[in-house]
Design an enzyme around this catalytic site. Sequence first.
Site, PDB file in Angstrom:
ATOM      1  N   GLY A  27       0.810  -1.216   0.000  1.00 54.94           N
ATOM      2  CA  GLY A  27       0.000   0.000   0.000  1.00 54.94           C
ATOM      3  C   GLY A  27       0.839   1.261   0.000  1.00 54.94           C
ATOM      4  O   GLY A  27       2.030   1.234  -0.299  1.00 54.94           O
ATOM      5  N   GLU A  31       3.589   6.251  -8.001  1.00 58.48           N
ATOM      6  CA  GLU A  31       3.640   6.002  -9.448  1.00 58.48           C
ATOM      7  C   GLU A  31       4.378   4.685  -9.773  1.00 58.48           C
ATOM      8  O   GLU A  31       4.056   4.031 -10.766  1.00 58.48           O
ATOM      9  CB  GLU A  31       4.305   7.210 -10.108  1.00 58.48           C
ATOM     10  N   HIS A  33       4.277   1.852  -8.075  1.00 56.46           N
ATOM     11  CA  HIS A  33       3.303   0.747  -7.964  1.00 56.46           C
ATOM     12  C   HIS A  33       2.328   0.784  -9.144  1.00 56.46           C
ATOM     13  O   HIS A  33       1.982  -0.258  -9.714  1.00 56.46           O
ATOM     14  CB  HIS A  33       2.466   0.883  -6.690  1.00 56.46           C
ATOM     15  N   VAL A 189      10.707   3.463 -11.062  1.00 56.69           N
ATOM     16  CA  VAL A 189      10.222   4.802 -11.429  1.00 56.69           C
ATOM     17  C   VAL A 189      10.903   5.807 -10.496  1.00 56.69           C
ATOM     18  O   VAL A 189      11.013   5.569  -9.290  1.00 56.69           O
ATOM     19  CB  VAL A 189       8.685   4.888 -11.292  1.00 56.69           C
TER      20      VAL A 189
END
Length: 295
Positions: A27, A31, A33, A189
């Site tokens: 959780g 970006e 994920h 990322v």
Amino acid sequence: MQIISTVAELRQRLHGETSIAFVPTMGNLHEGHLDLVRIAREQGQCTKGTQSANQQAGCGVGCVVVSIFVNPLQFGVNEDFSRYPRTLEQDSKLLAQCGADVLFTPSEHDLYPQPQQIMVELPPIANELCGAFRPGHFRGMATVVLKLFNIVQPHLAVFGKKDYQQLHIVRQMAAQLNLPLEIIGGETVRASDGLALSSRNQYLNAAERTEAAFLYQTLLQMRQQLLNKEKDLASLEKTATEVLSARGWRVDYVTIRAQADLAEPQAGQHKLVVLAAAWLGKTRLIDNLEVGLGQ
Ligand code: PAF
């Protein structure tokens, strides 16, 4: 997108699905994920948004499942389990926009109805690199990932390359335990200054956040030196550690390994990866960079 919080309901929902792509997370999604979810959607064939649209488009039936579970088994006693950011409402909005079909949010009791005594036994690499500084971390990670695989029964699962050692261990587990799924690695990322996105970045104060980008700069410099045919790997690692330390980092490791097995590279190996883990204040950051040397 459906949100399902029990194993029984999830099994019922996924019964009959012919192609399931899975992204396990803890959780606090960013970006990085969401990129994994997009990869799952593309690779899982479910590209048109709904199953009926997919069927009409001849893409086949697909289902993208994302799990959010902060797994206590992979945190050490002095680690950040209790303060790990939990942002379910925001996460579920992002996932719905991103095209996930099912969000699985099991409770600790649902996933561990009794104390977990059966654990995945891992090869020695799990005790090196991050494993040397986080004893039991990969054992707890692999155990929950195997449980999630057994619950979701995906055809493919996507993991970020940011957690390079984790990806390697999950690939090995899938291969050596004959798990019937494909493991896909998604590229890291980065923020505009190069810092790899991570849920833990939010622990950094403003000064630390500025300094944090230097970890990536260090990896870039090491890669350049390798590309310039520098052969003394130990000296590259030592210099990088000294430079980081002089700037106030507490370095767990900076090391150059072979991509294939994360072992120390043999002469003539071309596919390398530079990996680092270091602390800024109370925040531990990890990063890595692949290096392909010419023949
Ligand atoms: O990378 C993570 O977020 C976790 O280690 C994972 C794979 C979801 C297992 O808890």
